[in-house]
Design a protein around this motif. Structure first.
Motif, PDB file in Angstrom:
ATOM      1  N   MET A   1       0.880  -1.177  -0.013  1.00 55.20           N
ATOM      2  CA  MET A   1       0.004  -0.164  -0.135  1.00 55.20           C
ATOM      3  C   MET A   1       0.827   1.194  -0.166  1.00 55.20           C
ATOM      4  SD  MET A   1      -3.544  -0.586   0.094  1.00 55.20           S
ATOM      5  CE  MET A   1      -4.410  -1.835   0.453  1.00 55.20           C
ATOM      6  N   SER A   2       2.202   1.272   0.720  1.00 55.93           N
ATOM      7  CA  SER A   2       2.834   2.321   0.787  1.00 55.93           C
ATOM      8  C   SER A   2       3.682   2.606  -0.809  1.00 55.93           C
ATOM      9  CB  SER A   2       4.045   2.063   1.904  1.00 55.93           C
ATOM     10  OG  SER A   2       3.348   1.873   3.063  1.00 55.93           O
ATOM     11  N   ILE A   3       4.017   1.622  -1.280  1.00 57.19           N
ATOM     12  CA  ILE A   3       4.629   1.547  -2.536  1.00 57.19           C
ATOM     13  C   ILE A   3       3.342   2.234  -3.753  1.00 57.19           C
ATOM     14  CG2 ILE A   3       5.249   0.469  -4.696  1.00 57.19           C
ATOM     15  CD1 ILE A   3       6.907  -1.525  -2.795  1.00 57.19           C
TER      16      ILE A   3
ATOM     17  N   LEU B   1       7.395   5.341   2.230  1.00 61.99           N
ATOM     18  CA  LEU B   1       8.143   4.242   2.172  1.00 61.99           C
ATOM     19  C   LEU B   1       8.583   3.824   3.315  1.00 61.99           C
ATOM     20  CD1 LEU B   1      10.029   4.434  -1.309  1.00 61.99           C
ATOM     21  CD2 LEU B   1       8.079   3.096  -0.867  1.00 61.99           C
ATOM     22  N   LEU B   2       9.129   5.079   4.291  1.00 66.39           N
ATOM     23  CA  LEU B   2       9.665   4.724   5.579  1.00 66.39           C
ATOM     24  C   LEU B   2       8.466   4.113   6.516  1.00 66.39           C
ATOM     25  CD1 LEU B   2      11.636   4.973   8.108  1.00 66.39           C
ATOM     26  CD2 LEU B   2      11.035   7.439   8.137  1.00 66.39           C
ATOM     27  N   ALA B   3       7.421   4.946   6.224  1.00 60.76           N
ATOM     28  CA  ALA B   3       6.360   4.688   7.089  1.00 60.76           C
ATOM     29  C   ALA B   3       5.631   3.321   6.867  1.00 60.76           C
ATOM     30  CB  ALA B   3       4.929   5.970   7.044  1.00 60.76           C
ATOM     31  N   GLY B   4       5.637   2.925   5.862  1.00 63.74           N
ATOM     32  CA  GLY B   4       5.385   1.496   5.598  1.00 63.74           C
ATOM     33  C   GLY B   4       5.747   0.262   6.007  1.00 63.74           C
TER      34      GLY B   4
ATOM     35  N   PHE C   1       0.139   9.118   7.806  1.00 64.31           N
ATOM     36  CA  PHE C   1      -1.295   8.886   7.592  1.00 64.31           C
ATOM     37  C   PHE C   1      -1.465   7.960   6.192  1.00 64.31           C
ATOM     38  CE2 PHE C   1      -5.512   9.339   6.927  1.00 64.31           C
ATOM     39  CZ  PHE C   1      -6.207   9.696   8.166  1.00 64.31           C
ATOM     40  N   ASP C   2      -0.984   8.436   5.492  1.00 68.55           N
ATOM     41  CA  ASP C   2      -1.350   7.724   3.857  1.00 68.55           C
ATOM     42  C   ASP C   2      -0.879   6.172   4.003  1.00 68.55           C
ATOM     43  OD1 ASP C   2      -2.072  10.237   2.983  1.00 68.55           O
ATOM     44  OD2 ASP C   2      -0.281  10.999   1.924  1.00 68.55           O
TER      45      ASP C   2
END
Length: 440
Positions: free
Chosen positions: A142-144, A297-300, A355-356
């Motif tokens: 989802m992050s990508i 990317l970091l958050a994912g 958040f995203d």
């Protein structure tokens, strides 16, 4: 072909699905942003007021919000491959026809109704199909996928402005719409629903398969045997699940701020700092979405790791991201120095990425899989319904007291939403999470 080979082929194909949907989402966001970038040219050419221009963006989001629940219901019942593919073809053709508009009414018809209607069916089926192929790698995938949003807006921010200056605002719609049609044709041949044995035999799908996972799979036999998902069931689940309800309300706050920013920031730089159109379109979007790209990317990755230790951290990350963005929004709206505004853009983008990266992962953590499309469609309906007000509200504020004040007031929205997300993570997340079978 032996089972190991089938599993490897299925494991590879899930990344091809991600790539196909990534490009589709990039074009989705690029097509949306074209209007915002060439907005000064449209306003001058057609003699429209700031409120009229804001109204076009508002009607687009309202029409999207009204139709997206139908898109969610259709996504839970029919082939997600054909819903996604049909959507990109429809909105891309509508984008091309936007270039033929000669007045406010035609812009509303082609930009708001046709384009918004086509995109409404894309979101729920797009996220649900991606989630089906990526179970243990869901937050990372989802992050990508979210990076397409950022890159699409950056590309559109520069390219649409450049094309608009060189050949006129109509050409920007022709170019971006035609590229979407080409990708839609590619998806007809390459995108598949997750129903073939190769996909179902992937290691992550085979381990710990649950009744909910079986009900969520778009295999024709499974869909025939399982009761049909009802739109009201998905809605009821969101309203009776505190985590999902808080997420939905705060998602609306997120979209309100982002829609206002995306619609008016190119014009803000164009008018206040006397930039040319391509420069204003590029600088207003580049720093925000470049830092959001790395942030998501970091958050994912961080979400997948922390989520395994304590799932509530995903929702808490969202809240802290919104709170961290507040001072950067104030910088964007109040500084008279360009480099300070660019710092504001960068911090705003990096913080909102937290958040995203978790939005659909958090929702899917507390909603049974067979209701993912309808639940996400309700979240999008409320989010874009409320977010739709931002362009016309900021247009009215711009005429009354100036756009700087309008941008600054957006910080209050995220301050409230950020606090709500942190409290929701602490009070409700684990209770709601534990109601769902997560043995995957």
């Amino acid at each position: 072909m032996n089972q190991a080979a089938v599993g490897r082929r299925g494991a590879r194909y899930k990344w091809e699905v991600l790539a196909l949907l990534w490009v589709a989402y990039l074009l989705n966001q690029a097509d949306r942003q074209v209007f915002n970038v060439v907005l000064p040219l449209i306003r001058e050419d057609l003699g429209l007021s700031d409120v009229a221009i804001g109204s076009i963006a508002t009607i687009f989001n309202l029409f999207y919000a009204v139709l997206v629940p139908i898109g969610g219901l259709v996504g839970d019942r029919f082939s997600r491959k054909w819903i996604v593919t049909g959507s990109i073809l429809f909105w891309s053709v509508a984008t091309m026809f936007t270039g033929l508009c000669n007045g406010f009414l035609m812009l509303v018809m082609m930009r708001s109704i046709a384009t918004g209607g086509g995109e409404a069916f894309f979101g729920p089926a797009n996220y649900s199909l991606l989630a089906q192929y990526h179970e243990r790698t869901r937050a990372f995938a989802m992050s990508i996928h979210q990076t397409a949003y950022y890159i699409g807006i950056i590309i559109s921010g520069y390219a649409a402005g450049y094309i608009g200056q060189l050949w006129g605002w109509r050409s920007a719609f022709y170019v971006f719409g035609s590229i979407g049609v080409i990708h839609g044709i590619v998806m007809i041949f390459r995108l598949k629903d997750k129903r073939d044995p190769a996909a179902e035999a992937t290691p992550e799908a085979a381990v710990g398969a649950t009744p909910e996972m079986a009900a969520a799979a778009p295999d024709s036999a499974t869909r025939a045997a399982a009761p049909r998902a009802r739109l009201t069931d998905g809605f009821r689940l969101v309203f009776t699940t505190p985590t999902a309800l808080i997420l939905t309300v705060c998602f609306a706050g997120l979209i309100f701020v982002l829609t206002g920013y995306l619609t008016w920031m190119p014009t803000y730089l164009f008018e206040r700092f006397d930039m040319d159109l391509s420069g204003a379109g590029f600088h207003s979007m580049f720093y925000t979405h470049l830092f959001a790209f790395f942030g998501v990317l970091l958050a994912g990755r961080l979400s997948d790791r922390l989520g395994r230790l304590h799932p509530a951290w995903r929702m808490a990350m969202q809240g802290f991201g919104l709170l961290a963005a507040v001072p950067f929004i104030l910088l964007m709206g109040n500084s008279a120095t360009l480099w300070v505004i660019y710092v504001g853009f960068a911090g705003f983008g990096f913080a909102r990425a937290f958040f995203d990266a978790n939005t659909y992962t958090v929702l899917y953590d507390v909603i049974p899989p067979r209701y993912h499309s309808s639940a996400s469609s309700l979240m999008m309906m409320i989010g874009f319904g409320i977010g739709a007000l931002a362009p016309v509200v900021l247009g009215a504020v711009k005429q009354a007291v100036g756009l700087s004040f309008g941008i600054s007031m957006l910080a209050v929205v995220w301050l409230i939403c950020g606090a709500g997300m942190v409290l929701g993570a602490k009070l409700f997340y684990l209770k709601d999470y534990n109601k769902i079978d997560h043995e995957q």
